[in-house]
Scaffold this motif. Structure first.
Motif, PDB file in Angstrom:
ATOM      1  N   UNK A 124       0.034  33.815 116.743  1.00 23.41           N
ATOM      2  CA  UNK A 124      -1.154  34.186 115.982  1.00 23.41           C
ATOM      3  C   UNK A 124      -1.209  35.900 116.533  1.00 23.41           C
ATOM      4  N   UNK A 125      -0.849  36.009 117.774  1.00 24.35           N
ATOM      5  CA  UNK A 125      -0.717  37.440 118.326  1.00 24.35           C
ATOM      6  C   UNK A 125       0.164  38.209 117.730  1.00 24.35           C
ATOM      7  N   UNK A 126       1.213  37.603 117.638  1.00 21.32           N
ATOM      8  CA  UNK A 126       2.622  38.478 117.020  1.00 21.32           C
ATOM      9  C   UNK A 126       2.289  38.667 115.605  1.00 21.32           C
ATOM     10  N   UNK A 127       1.783  37.809 114.833  1.00 23.14           N
ATOM     11  CA  UNK A 127       1.359  38.122 113.441  1.00 23.14           C
ATOM     12  C   UNK A 127       0.269  39.291 113.273  1.00 23.14           C
ATOM     13  N   UNK A 128      -0.916  39.227 114.279  1.00 18.25           N
ATOM     14  CA  UNK A 128      -1.758  40.325 114.042  1.00 18.25           C
ATOM     15  C   UNK A 128      -1.225  41.603 114.606  1.00 18.25           C
ATOM     16  N   UNK A 129      -0.440  41.638 115.379  1.00 21.75           N
ATOM     17  CA  UNK A 129       0.105  42.889 115.998  1.00 21.75           C
ATOM     18  C   UNK A 129       0.815  43.465 114.590  1.00 21.75           C
ATOM     19  N   UNK A 130       1.721  42.517 114.057  1.00 18.88           N
ATOM     20  CA  UNK A 130       2.390  43.007 112.924  1.00 18.88           C
ATOM     21  C   UNK A 130       1.796  43.642 111.783  1.00 18.88           C
ATOM     22  N   UNK A 131       0.705  42.787 111.596  1.00 21.76           N
ATOM     23  CA  UNK A 131      -0.104  43.238 110.293  1.00 21.76           C
ATOM     24  C   UNK A 131      -0.687  44.562 110.387  1.00 21.76           C
ATOM     25  N   UNK A 132      -1.417  44.643 111.864  1.00 20.36           N
ATOM     26  CA  UNK A 132      -1.970  45.929 112.307  1.00 20.36           C
ATOM     27  C   UNK A 132      -0.956  47.101 112.006  1.00 20.36           C
ATOM     28  N   UNK A 133       0.273  46.975 112.648  1.00 22.76           N
ATOM     29  CA  UNK A 133       1.265  48.066 112.690  1.00 22.76           C
ATOM     30  C   UNK A 133       1.526  48.281 111.238  1.00 22.76           C
ATOM     31  N   UNK A 134       1.688  47.406 110.343  1.00 22.48           N
ATOM     32  CA  UNK A 134       2.056  47.534 108.824  1.00 22.48           C
ATOM     33  C   UNK A 134       0.659  48.558 108.331  1.00 22.48           C
ATOM     34  N   UNK A 135      -0.241  48.356 108.856  1.00 20.51           N
ATOM     35  CA  UNK A 135      -1.354  49.089 108.122  1.00 20.51           C
ATOM     36  C   UNK A 135      -1.645  50.237 108.779  1.00 20.51           C
ATOM     37  N   UNK A 136      -0.820  50.781 109.657  1.00 26.78           N
ATOM     38  CA  UNK A 136      -1.031  52.025 110.515  1.00 26.78           C
ATOM     39  C   UNK A 136      -1.699  53.184 109.788  1.00 26.78           C
ATOM     40  N   UNK A 137      -2.227  54.412 110.478  1.00 24.77           N
ATOM     41  CA  UNK A 137      -2.393  55.485 109.876  1.00 24.77           C
ATOM     42  C   UNK A 137      -1.249  56.146 109.852  1.00 24.77           C
ATOM     43  N   UNK A 138      -1.540  57.502 109.057  1.00 23.78           N
ATOM     44  CA  UNK A 138      -0.055  58.363 109.148  1.00 23.78           C
ATOM     45  C   UNK A 138       0.051  59.337 110.115  1.00 23.78           C
ATOM     46  N   UNK A 139      -0.836  59.724 110.941  1.00 22.18           N
ATOM     47  CA  UNK A 139      -0.460  60.449 112.138  1.00 22.18           C
ATOM     48  C   UNK A 139      -1.132  59.794 113.402  1.00 22.18           C
ATOM     49  N   UNK A 140       0.133  59.306 114.192  1.00 17.72           N
ATOM     50  CA  UNK A 140      -0.614  58.686 115.245  1.00 17.72           C
ATOM     51  C   UNK A 140       0.297  59.454 116.713  1.00 17.72           C
ATOM     52  N   UNK A 141      -0.361  59.044 118.015  1.00 23.38           N
ATOM     53  CA  UNK A 141       0.182  59.408 119.129  1.00 23.38           C
ATOM     54  C   UNK A 141       1.027  58.411 119.942  1.00 23.38           C
ATOM     55  N   UNK A 142       1.406  57.269 119.069  1.00 27.28           N
ATOM     56  CA  UNK A 142       1.996  56.338 119.573  1.00 27.28           C
ATOM     57  C   UNK A 142       3.172  55.992 118.470  1.00 27.28           C
ATOM     58  N   UNK A 143       4.304  55.297 118.890  1.00 24.60           N
ATOM     59  CA  UNK A 143       5.458  55.146 118.424  1.00 24.60           C
ATOM     60  C   UNK A 143       6.041  53.836 118.128  1.00 24.60           C
ATOM     61  N   UNK A 144       5.324  52.642 118.462  1.00 26.16           N
ATOM     62  CA  UNK A 144       5.753  51.392 118.195  1.00 26.16           C
ATOM     63  C   UNK A 144       4.550  50.461 118.228  1.00 26.16           C
ATOM     64  N   UNK A 145       4.909  49.247 117.847  1.00 26.87           N
ATOM     65  CA  UNK A 145       3.785  48.144 117.615  1.00 26.87           C
ATOM     66  C   UNK A 145       3.364  47.840 119.214  1.00 26.87           C
TER      67      UNK A 145
END
Length: 285
Positions: A124-145
């Protein structure tokens, strides 16, 4: 593995059927003796023997529920699993990594293995992280899920106010972008407590100097791993910070936080917070 006779006797002892002998004969006569299924069942008062047999054959088992709260460490989650009624089996010797379990309400049948439940939580966490990362904003200060998961754990431990998550995320992103230390207290708590949970005392100035890669008062950037298991909302906030330019925040005394763009503003907010603390402790302002 229970036979019809054993099931009939168990139902009779529980008061579900009036006669084990009649129940056993009835299911065999109707040919349903081969369809009875294992599980935990709830029988309405006054249910007939025929309906009781049909309920068992349909496999309508009781669904137990287990809620994992947001922000627990993995050690705390394992304690909840050990105490959960109806689960069987031991916790694997190799524990899941910090931040790999999704806080949520899970349903399970009596007799389900704890190892299976852990697997479900991790998936469930793997899926939640993947879904959140797929919906990330355009400008972030992080580079990975992975970094998103770590940041989400900091956000989770900093606030329980839903409306603040994206703004606290913005503070962390802004500080990372400027090369500032994150200086977030929960990382120090995690470094000292070793993942057990809360210190049950306020942090001291000495605590802020503890040598640990998790101490964001001493080290730049994110800690090497999550400090808790964050929920879905914090995962989304980590990759969708608000547009605020704040660099600081401090508790407001009412469960939320006061935000500031400058150190001067922040120092005023800190002074206000300290006055509130003194007043609550009975000291004069």
């Amino acid at each position: 593995g229970s036979g019809v006779a054993h099931i009939a006797n168990q139902l009779a002892r529980a008061g579900v059927v009036g006669s084990a002998l009649v129940f056993r004969g009835g299911v065999r006569l109707e040919g349903s003796d081969k369809t009875l299924r294992a599980g935990e069942f709830r029988f309405p008062a006054g249910i007939s023997m025929r309906d009781a047999a049909a309920l068992i054959a349909a496999g309508k088992t009781v669904k137990r529920r287990l809620t994992i709260a947001e922000g627990l460490t993995t050690l705390q989650v394992m304690a909840v699993l050990r105490a959960a009624d109806g689960l069987e089996g031991t916790i694997p010797e190799k524990l899941p990594g910090e931040g790999t379990i999704l806080p949520e309400t899970y349903f399970y049948d009596h007799g389900e293995k704890r190892s299976i439940m852990i697997r479900r939580m991790k998936n469930a966490m793997d899926q939640a992280v993947q879904k959140a990362w797929a919906g990330r904003g355009p400008v972030l200060s992080i580079s990975s899920s992975r970094e998103a998961l770590i940041l989400a754990s900091l956000i989770e431990k900093e606030t329980g106010v839903a409306a603040e998550r994206a703004r606290i995320s913005a503070v962390f992103h802004n500080r990372l972008k400027k090369g500032m230390r994150l200086q977030t207290d929960p990382t120090v708590v995690y470094a000292i407590a070793g993942g057990v949970g809360s210190l049950h005392r306020p942090l001291t100035r000495k605590d802020l100097k503890v040598a640990s890669p998790y101490n964001t008062y001493l080290n730049f950037g994110l800690p090497p791993g999550p400090i808790a298991n964050p929920g879905r909302a914090s995962l989304v906030a980590a990759v969708n910070p608000s547009s605020h330019k704040d660099l600081y925040f401090v508790a407001d005394g009412n469960g939320g936080h006061l935000f500031a763009r400058t150190l001067k503003q922040h120092n005023r907010n800190v002074a206000r917070w300290r006055r509130l603390q003194r007043q609550r402790n009975g000291a004069r302002p």
